[in-house]
Design a protein around this motif. Structure first.
Motif: not given
Lengths: 100, 193
Positions: A68-69, A74-75, B65-66, B159-160
Motif C-alpha cells: 500500500v505504501a 506513486a499516486v 519508493i525513495l 498515476a499514469i
C-alpha cells in the motif's frame, strides 16, 4: 533477548515524529515522507508483536502495508506533478482553491 | 548483550534519521536521512528474525519508493522558503507531545501475555523464513493478496492518468517529433534566460 517494550518505544517515537512532521511542515513532499515514517512505525510494531507471539500473520500484514505504501507513493507523486504543473508550488498553504 | 547493543544502534539511528528528515530545510538531505532510517529499520527486522521482511524493506522502500521520491525531487527542485514550518506548528508540537506521552505510557503499562504460537524461532529457522511467510500468504491470506495486486493495478492506472494528462502527442509523420518546433522551444527557453 530484547524486551518487547523497546521495540514499541522505537515505533512510538517514529510514529510521533511522522505525525509532527505532517502537522508542522508546509512542503507536500515532506508530508509524504512523514506518512512513510508512520507506515514504517506500524510495520515495526507488527513484526515485533508477531515475533513475540510466535506467529507469522503480522509479518504477512506488514508485507501488505509495504504494498500500500508503494501505491500511495506513486499516486502521491503523480498528484505533486499535476499540482506543480498548475500552480508551480509544492506548498500546501497556497493550495486553498477549495477553501470556503 | 550484543543484540541489545545492536538494537540501540539500529533504533537510535532510525529515530535520528527520522528527526533529521522531518526538521531539515533541505529536501535532498531529508530524502537521504529517510534512506538511513529505512536501512536501519531493516536491521531491526533482522534482529527480530524476519530476514524476508528486511530484504523487502531494502528493495522496496530504499530501492524503489525513495528513488522515485528523489527522482521527482530532482525533476522539480522546488525552492525552499525561509519559513518552512507551518504556522500551526505550536499546535502540532503540543499534539505530538501528548500522543507520545500517552503511547509510551500505554506501552509500558500494558501487560502482554505471551501466547506461544507455532512459529517459534527454532521452527522458522528449520523451515526457512521465506517459506513460512509464503505458506501463510498463499493459504490464509490469499484474498488480501489478490486485493493487494488490485490496489497496485489501480495505483498504476491512477498515476499514469494523473501525471500523463495534458502531455501533447508529438505531431508529424509516424508520431515523430517535429524537430523545428523543438528547436524553437529550446531557443525560447534560452532566450528567457
Amino acid at each position: 533477548m530484547i524486551p518487547l517494550s523497546y521495540y514499541v518505544t522505537v515505533s512510538t517515537m517514529m510514529f510521533v515524529i511522522g505525525l509532527v512532521g505532517i502537522l508542522i511542515r508546509k512542503n507536500f513532499l515532506i508530508i509524504l515522507f512523514s506518512i512513510e515514517l508512520m507506515l514504517n512505525a506500524a510495520n515495526i510494531n507488527l513484526v515485533a508483536f508477531s515475533h513475540h507471539f510466535g506467529e507469522v500473520d503480522g509479518q504477512v500484514i506488514s508485507l501488505f502495508i509495504i504494498t500500500v505504501a508503494a501505491a500511495e507513493a506513486a499516486v502521491g507523486l503523480a498528484i505533486i506533478i499535476v499540482l506543480f504543473r498548475r500552480k508551480a508550488t509544492t506548498n500546501v498553504d497556497e493550495l486553498n482553491l477549495m477553501k470556503w | 548483550m550484543t543484540a541489545q547493543l545492536l538494537f540501540f544502534y539500529f533504533g537510535g539511528m532510525a529515530v535520528a534519521g527520522a528527526v533529521v528528515a522531518v526538521f531539515t530545510p533541505n529536501l535532498v538531505y531529508s530524502a537521504l536521512s529517510l534512506l538511513m532510517t529505512f536501512i536501519h529499520i531493516a536491521g531491526i527486522y533482522i534482529l527480530l528474525n524476519a530476514e524476508f521482511i528486511a530484504a523487502v524493506q531494502i528493495i522496496v522502500y530504499a530501492g524503489a519508493i525513495l528513488v522515485t521520491y528523489v527522482f521527482v525531487l530532482m525533476l522539480f527542485n522546488p525552492e525552499q522558503e525561509k519559513r518552512y514550518f507551518h504556522k500551526q506548528y505550536k499546535i502540532g508540537a503540543f499534539l505530538g507531545a501528548v500522543v507520545l506521552f500517552l503511547m509510551v505510557f500505554a506501552g509500558f503499562k500494558t501487560e502482554i501475555l505471551s501466547k506461544g504460537g507455532p512459529f517459534t524461532v527454532e521452527y522458522v529457522e528449520e523451515i526457512g523464513h521465506t517459506r513460512a511467510i509464503g505458506n501463510a500468504l498463499f493459504t490464509d491470506f490469499i484474498f488480501p493478496f489478490e486485493i493487494a495486486s488490485f490496489i497496485l493495478l489501480v495505483a498504476m492506472f491512477g498515476a499514469i492518468i494523473l501525471a500523463g494528462r495534458g502531455i501533447k502527442k508529438p505531431k508529424g509523420p509516424g508520431g515523430r517529433v517535429d524537430l523545428s518546433s523543438r528547436r524553437k522551444a529550446k531557443e525560447a527557453i534560452v532566450g528567457e534566460r
